[in-house]
Design a protein around this motif. Sequence first.
Motif, PDB file in Angstrom:
ATOM      1  N   GLN A 112       1.699   6.120   7.546  1.00 44.60           N
ATOM      2  CA  GLN A 112       0.980   6.615   6.363  1.00 44.60           C
ATOM      3  C   GLN A 112      -0.339   7.235   6.796  1.00 44.60           C
ATOM      4  O   GLN A 112      -1.051   6.691   7.651  1.00 44.60           O
ATOM      5  CB  GLN A 112       0.741   5.462   5.386  1.00 44.60           C
ATOM      6  CG  GLN A 112       0.201   5.891   4.033  1.00 44.60           C
ATOM      7  CD  GLN A 112       0.218   4.742   3.029  1.00 44.60           C
ATOM      8  OE1 GLN A 112       1.176   3.975   2.979  1.00 44.60           O
ATOM      9  NE2 GLN A 112      -0.840   4.621   2.245  1.00 44.60           N
ATOM     10  N   TYR A 113      -0.704   8.354   6.196  1.00 44.38           N
ATOM     11  CA  TYR A 113      -1.866   9.128   6.669  1.00 44.38           C
ATOM     12  C   TYR A 113      -3.179   8.385   6.470  1.00 44.38           C
ATOM     13  O   TYR A 113      -3.986   8.257   7.386  1.00 44.38           O
ATOM     14  CB  TYR A 113      -1.911  10.484   5.957  1.00 44.38           C
ATOM     15  CG  TYR A 113      -3.070  11.352   6.394  1.00 44.38           C
ATOM     16  CD1 TYR A 113      -3.128  11.838   7.698  1.00 44.38           C
ATOM     17  CD2 TYR A 113      -4.095  11.666   5.512  1.00 44.38           C
ATOM     18  CE1 TYR A 113      -4.194  12.624   8.105  1.00 44.38           C
ATOM     19  CE2 TYR A 113      -5.165  12.451   5.916  1.00 44.38           C
ATOM     20  CZ  TYR A 113      -5.201  12.931   7.207  1.00 44.38           C
ATOM     21  OH  TYR A 113      -6.260  13.694   7.613  1.00 44.38           O
ATOM     22  N   THR A 114      -3.413   7.887   5.268  1.00 41.75           N
ATOM     23  CA  THR A 114      -4.645   7.133   5.001  1.00 41.75           C
ATOM     24  C   THR A 114      -4.256   5.721   4.585  1.00 41.75           C
ATOM     25  O   THR A 114      -3.357   5.526   3.779  1.00 41.75           O
ATOM     26  CB  THR A 114      -5.479   7.782   3.881  1.00 41.75           C
ATOM     27  OG1 THR A 114      -4.681   7.887   2.688  1.00 41.75           O
ATOM     28  CG2 THR A 114      -5.960   9.162   4.299  1.00 41.75           C
ATOM     29  N   ARG A 115      -4.969   4.729   5.144  1.00 39.53           N
ATOM     30  CA  ARG A 115      -4.607   3.343   4.896  1.00 39.53           C
ATOM     31  C   ARG A 115      -5.859   2.485   4.760  1.00 39.53           C
ATOM     32  O   ARG A 115      -6.815   2.647   5.520  1.00 39.53           O
ATOM     33  CB  ARG A 115      -3.728   2.790   6.039  1.00 39.53           C
ATOM     34  CG  ARG A 115      -2.434   3.535   6.248  1.00 39.53           C
ATOM     35  CD  ARG A 115      -1.557   2.852   7.269  1.00 39.53           C
ATOM     36  NE  ARG A 115      -2.183   2.818   8.592  1.00 39.53           N
ATOM     37  CZ  ARG A 115      -1.645   2.249   9.663  1.00 39.53           C
ATOM     38  NH1 ARG A 115      -0.482   1.610   9.545  1.00 39.53           N
ATOM     39  NH2 ARG A 115      -2.258   2.272  10.823  1.00 39.53           N
ATOM     40  N   GLU A 119       1.240   4.316  -2.644  1.00 41.51           N
ATOM     41  CA  GLU A 119       1.160   5.711  -2.205  1.00 41.51           C
ATOM     42  C   GLU A 119       2.370   6.521  -2.667  1.00 41.51           C
ATOM     43  O   GLU A 119       2.246   7.690  -3.052  1.00 41.51           O
ATOM     44  CB  GLU A 119       1.075   5.750  -0.675  1.00 41.51           C
ATOM     45  CG  GLU A 119       1.070   7.133  -0.055  1.00 41.51           C
ATOM     46  CD  GLU A 119      -0.240   7.879  -0.243  1.00 41.51           C
ATOM     47  OE1 GLU A 119      -0.275   9.094   0.004  1.00 41.51           O
ATOM     48  OE2 GLU A 119      -1.230   7.233  -0.661  1.00 41.51           O
ATOM     49  N   GLU A 173       0.833  -1.204   0.000  1.00 39.98           N
ATOM     50  CA  GLU A 173       0.000   0.000   0.000  1.00 39.98           C
ATOM     51  C   GLU A 173       0.871   1.258   0.000  1.00 39.98           C
ATOM     52  O   GLU A 173       0.563   2.237  -0.674  1.00 39.98           O
ATOM     53  CB  GLU A 173      -0.941   0.011   1.193  1.00 39.98           C
ATOM     54  CG  GLU A 173      -1.924   1.169   1.173  1.00 39.98           C
ATOM     55  CD  GLU A 173      -2.962   1.107   2.276  1.00 39.98           C
ATOM     56  OE1 GLU A 173      -4.054   1.658   2.072  1.00 39.98           O
ATOM     57  OE2 GLU A 173      -2.692   0.514   3.340  1.00 39.98           O
TER      58      GLU A 173
END
Length: 232
Positions: free
Chosen positions: A225-228, A37, A33
């Motif tokens: 990571q900010y959004t996962r 990103e 992921e």
Amino acid sequence: MHAAAPLLPLVRLLQLASPALPVGAYTYSQGLEWAVESGAVAREADAAAWIGDLLACSLARFEAPLMAGQLAAWSRGEDAEVLRLNADFLASRETAELRAETVQMGWSLVKLLAELDAFAALPGWRARLQAIDTPCFPTAWSAAAAAWQVPAAQALAAYLWAWAENQVMAAVKAVPLGQSAGQRLLATLGERIPALVESALSLPEARWSNYTPGLAIASSRHETQYTRLFRS
């Protein structure tokens, strides 16, 4: 009845390798992921390279030969050797996410196997598996394969296939890719598995290696990571 009996280990193996196995594998991407990103994986060819490299350089050179050793140790009743290899695998996890992943999946599989009559009814197997403190996922998986008398080559092929399938499913969601692209990736990765299994079965322990700094970096960066979508 007698003709079908030899098929039972295959049926058990299909169950172990199924995406329906309730161990939470679908929630992990093992750094993929973050690779998406960061832009390192942006299309089908990138996903093929990323997953294929990890399959050949990490899974086939460390996890698979270690599991082969565990399969043999389980079958011979050498539980001390199983424990040693379990500890080695846990120590090889470079990041908190990778360690948490194998511990959580190992715990979930032990719990499942302890409740399955097909495993728990086999004399001694449940107690042997539950005696291991902090079992990692390969340890629990190899216990089931050994108990169900799955041949080592078939067990390793199925384990590598299940890992590759989970990675492709993660890529389909994260890049994103279409379902047809996912099947193309699986077809390509699947062609490599027989040779990787053959190599893993003969690789001496002195040559085992999971040296994949790109995976370690991706996994550690994924932790913040900010959004996962995934847990690793």
